[in-house]
Design a protein around this motif. Structure first.
Motif, PDB file in Angstrom:
ATOM      1  N   PHE A 178       0.749  -1.249  -0.080  1.00  0.00           N
ATOM      2  CA  PHE A 178       0.039   0.010   0.112  1.00  0.00           C
ATOM      3  C   PHE A 178       0.831   1.369   0.170  1.00  0.00           C
ATOM      4  O   PHE A 178       0.644   2.102  -0.564  1.00  0.00           O
ATOM      5  N   SER A 179       2.021   1.462   0.769  1.00  0.00           N
ATOM      6  CA  SER A 179       2.688   2.487   0.823  1.00  0.00           C
ATOM      7  C   SER A 179       3.285   2.648  -0.556  1.00  0.00           C
ATOM      8  O   SER A 179       3.365   3.837  -0.996  1.00  0.00           O
ATOM      9  N   SER A 180       3.835   1.724  -1.250  1.00  0.00           N
ATOM     10  CA  SER A 180       4.505   1.856  -2.561  1.00  0.00           C
ATOM     11  C   SER A 180       3.479   2.265  -3.653  1.00  0.00           C
ATOM     12  O   SER A 180       3.523   3.318  -4.223  1.00  0.00           O
ATOM     13  N   MET A 181       2.301   1.616  -3.458  1.00  0.00           N
ATOM     14  CA  MET A 181       1.239   1.949  -4.511  1.00  0.00           C
ATOM     15  C   MET A 181       0.441   3.235  -4.504  1.00  0.00           C
ATOM     16  O   MET A 181      -0.108   3.816  -5.346  1.00  0.00           O
ATOM     17  N   ASP A 182       0.366   3.589  -3.106  1.00  0.00           N
ATOM     18  CA  ASP A 182      -0.366   4.860  -2.834  1.00  0.00           C
ATOM     19  C   ASP A 182       0.275   6.014  -3.357  1.00  0.00           C
ATOM     20  O   ASP A 182      -0.418   6.922  -3.953  1.00  0.00           O
ATOM     21  N   ARG A 183       1.722   6.028  -3.264  1.00  0.00           N
ATOM     22  CA  ARG A 183       2.396   7.090  -3.675  1.00  0.00           C
ATOM     23  C   ARG A 183       2.457   7.010  -5.218  1.00  0.00           C
ATOM     24  O   ARG A 183       2.255   8.173  -5.952  1.00  0.00           O
ATOM     25  N   LYS A 213      -0.960   8.301  -6.359  1.00  0.00           N
ATOM     26  CA  LYS A 213      -1.020   9.769  -6.222  1.00  0.00           C
ATOM     27  C   LYS A 213      -0.417  10.521  -7.316  1.00  0.00           C
ATOM     28  O   LYS A 213      -0.844  11.648  -7.780  1.00  0.00           O
ATOM     29  N   ALA A 214       0.817   9.894  -7.647  1.00  0.00           N
ATOM     30  CA  ALA A 214       1.464  10.485  -8.815  1.00  0.00           C
ATOM     31  C   ALA A 214       0.674  10.604 -10.276  1.00  0.00           C
ATOM     32  O   ALA A 214       0.869  11.451 -11.124  1.00  0.00           O
ATOM     33  N   LEU A 215       0.361   9.432 -10.432  1.00  0.00           N
ATOM     34  CA  LEU A 215      -0.581   9.041 -11.617  1.00  0.00           C
ATOM     35  C   LEU A 215      -1.820  10.176 -11.699  1.00  0.00           C
ATOM     36  O   LEU A 215      -2.133  10.455 -12.981  1.00  0.00           O
TER      37      LEU A 215
END
Length: 254
Positions: free
Chosen positions: A211-216, A219-221
């Motif tokens: 989640f930590s990796s994918m949430d960032r 958000k960038a996407l």
């Protein structure tokens, strides 16, 4: 008409009690991907373990109900019968208890491997609803499937191992394109993951890290960042994926 690749897919999944997955994938997933109507699309914040129950049950349900006059039911039952024949072969070779246990464990691991990749492929990506229906039930109630609805990755080694599976947006844009022809960044608008599919699949087994990796990345996407690059904030994810890979290799050796 089925190609030799489709026949291979039917054969491999039928060996492990998952032949009905092909029905769901071809006729339902490609139509409803990245909508609440697709059991094979993971929601943002949904763990792999929650998703696994959703997709296994949903895949069976949609395959079973496909077509009229019991067509889906007959095909699903035929796939299960073929799988049962494989179990019988294992029983003849290793005995009842060992044969059944062996085939069921291998089948479960194969299904988990397939679904952990599907979990990564569309995690957190959504198609916007275009109709005003309170309970949309058709693909036409959502925007058309686009490159923005699949995660992709570019890595020479994993491209080779996974037969370009991680060039996934191109696969959804043109399912008839053979995998060795798929483009990693189809039409320059395919969102990229920071790590390849293999690493993200391992990372998904540790939900907080995933989640930590994918949430960032999500958000960038949302800000329009199609490409992705490693940063210091990705260090825990990289170390976790590397540790899990090392553990997996060690277990395989023994």
């Amino acid at each position: 008409r089925c190609s030799r690749y489709q026949y291979a897919a039917w054969t491999m999944t039928t060996l492990v009690y998952y032949g009905h997955w092909n029905l769901e994938h071809r006729y339902h997933h490609h139509k409803f991907v990245s909508t609440p109507l697709d059991p094979a699309t993971a929601l943002r914040g949904q763990s792999f373990y929650s998703y696994l129950g959703q997709t296994v049950g949903g895949t069976f349900k949609t395959a079973w109900s496909r077509g009229g006059a019991g067509r889906g039911q007959r095909r699903v039952l035929s796939y299960l019968a073929c799988s049962a024949c494989v179990t019988c072969a294992c029983v003849l070779r290793a005995g009842v208890a060992a044969g059944v246990a062996y085939h069921l464990v291998v089948s479960a691991l194969a299904i988990m491997l397939l679904e952990v990749v599907q979990y990564v492929e569309h995690y957190g990506l959504k198609r916007s609803q275009t109709s005003e229906k309170a309970n949309p039930s058709n693909a036409d109630d959502y925007e058309a499937v686009g490159n923005m609805h699949s995660w992709n990755a570019k890595n020479s080694l994993t491209d080779l191992i996974l037969f370009n599976l991680q060039h996934h947006a191109h696969h959804h844009a043109d399912p008839k394109t053979e995998y060795h022809m798929l483009d990693a960044n189809y039409k320059g608008s395919s969102p990229q993951l920071v790590l390849p599919y293999s690493s993200m699949a391992l990372l998904s087994l540790v939900p907080p890290m995933f989640f930590s990796s994918m949430d960032r990345r999500l958000k960038a996407l949302q800000s329009g960042a199609i490409e992705a690059s490693l940063s210091w904030s990705d260090t825990p994810a990289v170390l976790t994926a590397a540790g899990l890979a090392t553990l997996s290799i060690s277990l395989l050796r023994y």
